[in-house]
Design an enzyme around this catalytic site. Structure first.
Site, short mmCIF file in Angstrom:
data_model
loop_
_atom_site.label_atom_id
_atom_site.label_comp_id
_atom_site.label_asym_id
_atom_site.label_seq_id
_atom_site.Cartn_x
_atom_site.Cartn_y
_atom_site.Cartn_z
N CYS A 1 0.68 -1.25 -0.04
CA CYS A 1 0.01 -0.01 0.06
C CYS A 1 0.97 1.52 -0.19
O CYS A 1 1.41 1.44 1.13
CB CYS A 1 -0.82 0.03 1.13
N CYS B 1 -0.40 3.91 2.26
CA CYS B 1 -0.10 4.09 3.55
C CYS B 1 1.31 4.20 3.98
O CYS B 1 1.63 4.98 4.88
CB CYS B 1 -0.48 2.68 4.08
N ASP B 2 2.10 3.82 3.16
CA ASP B 2 3.66 3.68 3.58
C ASP B 2 4.80 4.57 2.78
O ASP B 2 5.61 4.59 2.85
CB ASP B 2 4.06 2.06 3.49
#
Ligand code: NAP
Length: 346
Positions: free
Chosen positions: A142, A145-146
């Site tokens: 993701c 997200c990261d």
């Protein structure tokens, strides 16, 4: 009725399948509506958020929050309002008559008036050496997200579809360089997404190439990767069948898998719950075209990634979780009203 269940088994108002953010949000809403939900925790408790480190785009946490912490908080919140949790994977759903029955991997059978399916979608993994060890430590599924943890890094994105292009474009905001590793020399992505990625100065492509191994540790993150290439594509399969392939080890600070997701809906095969070609649940709009979480079986609702091949965000999953609980509550009220004896005028 299933052979393991009897008329004396309790019938729940609502069973929620899944303890990711969608299932937990549904549990909070259902519990607060006094539906005493039973929440089934399957093989990936907490869902995909538990695979990430910090969540920085979930509203209300200006400093970000750990994925695991967000899930634990959600579980506590649902428990506080009376939701109950139990372990088990649904192996088969019997939805032809009420109460609905769910046969679990534990051998138990649950009976319920309404069902919220929030079993999520699992990101596919490549199968590279060391990936289990490094998932969440420089390896991610993701970018949203990261990605921000990879400022100044050289990163790899594995995949050739729209997700890979989207991940690469997002990562290019932070990383020094983004290399898309694709097993063929033709992208599956739509032209518009492919063009955007091709036109970006920080993104390059490595064609006919696959990821074979990852290096690093949980302390230092990812430090390198071995790539295999063959001019005709699908190099891993070629190597496995003894064909000579080219191997190259590169220094990288992050690797992102974008080779698609598989919705966890197999247990609904054989029911009348409609799934699309990829297995995602199809939800229906109401009589005037507004979005609902209702599936094609009355009393069965879908929340989160299990019905969402597109947005796949924690915040949207939480939103549809709350919607599913509200829809289930309204449905149960309709059932109750229908069961009430009709008043006969004197
Ligand atoms: P996808 O379209 O199925 O693409 C998956 C990619 O991963 C393909 O290029 C595939 O290679 C590759 N792949 C699959 N298994 C692999 C393996 N084991 N090793 C290496 N590579 C592998 O999945 P997606 O990109 O997640 O997209 C899913 C759906 O969401 C699509 O309909 C897409 O259009 C949509 N989507 C839309 C947007 C957008 O419009 N903004 C963004 C994201 C997703 P091959 O090509 O060789 O099969």
């Amino acid at each position: 009725m299933n052979e393991n269940s009897t008329d004396s088994d309790p019938v729940h108002d609502v069973v929620i399948v899944g303890t990711g953010v969608a299932g937990l949000s549904a549990a909070v809403y259902a519990a607060r509506a006094d539906l005493e939900p039973l929440v089934l925790e399957g093989p990936e408790p907490g869902g995909q958020l538990t695979l990430t480190t910090d969540v920085e785009n979930y509203l209300g946490f200006p400093e970000g929050i750990g994925g695991m912490e967000l899930i634990q908080n959600g579980k506590e919140q649902a428990t506080r309002f009376g939701a109950e949790f139990t372990h088990g994977t649904v192996e088969r759903a019997l939805l032809a008559e009420r109460p609905y029955e769910l046969e679990l991997s534990t051998g138990d059978t649950l009976r319920t008036r309404a069902l919220i399916v929030a079993s999520g979608a699992s990101a596919r993994w490549v199968g590279a050496e060391n990936e289990t060890e490094l998932m969440g430590y420089g390896l991610s599924t993701c970018a949203t997200c990261d990605g921000a943890f990879h400022r100044g890094d050289d990163v790899l994105v594995v995949g050739g579809g729209d997700s890979a292009m989207e991940e690469a474009l997002f990562l290019a905001k932070f990383a020094d360089s983004v290399t898309v590793v694709h097993r063929r020399e033709e992208l599956r992505a739509s032209e518009i997404m492919a063009d955007r990625a091709r036109d970006h100065d920080a993104i390059e492509f490595r064609w006919n190439t696959e990821l074979e191994a990852l290096y690093g540790s949980r302390d230092e993150g990812i430090t390198g990767a071995t790539l295999v290439s063959h001019s005709d594509g699908h190099p891993t399969a070629k190597a496995e069948s003894g064909v000579e392939v080219e191997r190259k080890t590169v220094d990288v600070g992050g690797v992102f898998y974008a080779i698609g997701h598989t919705p966890n809906t197999e247990f609904l095969a054989g029911t009348d719950v409609e799934r699309d070609e990829a297995g995602y649940l199809v939800t229906r709009s109401d009589g005037v075209g507004r979005v609902t979480t209702a599936t094609t079986v009355a009393g069965v609702f879908a929340a989160g990634d299990v019905a969402d091949p597109h947005y796949q965000q924690a915040i949207t999953a939480a939103g549809t979780g709350s919607m599913a609980a509200l829809d289930a509550d309204a449905h149960l009220e309709t059932l109750e009203r229908a069961a009430e004896p009709t008043e006969v005028s004197p």
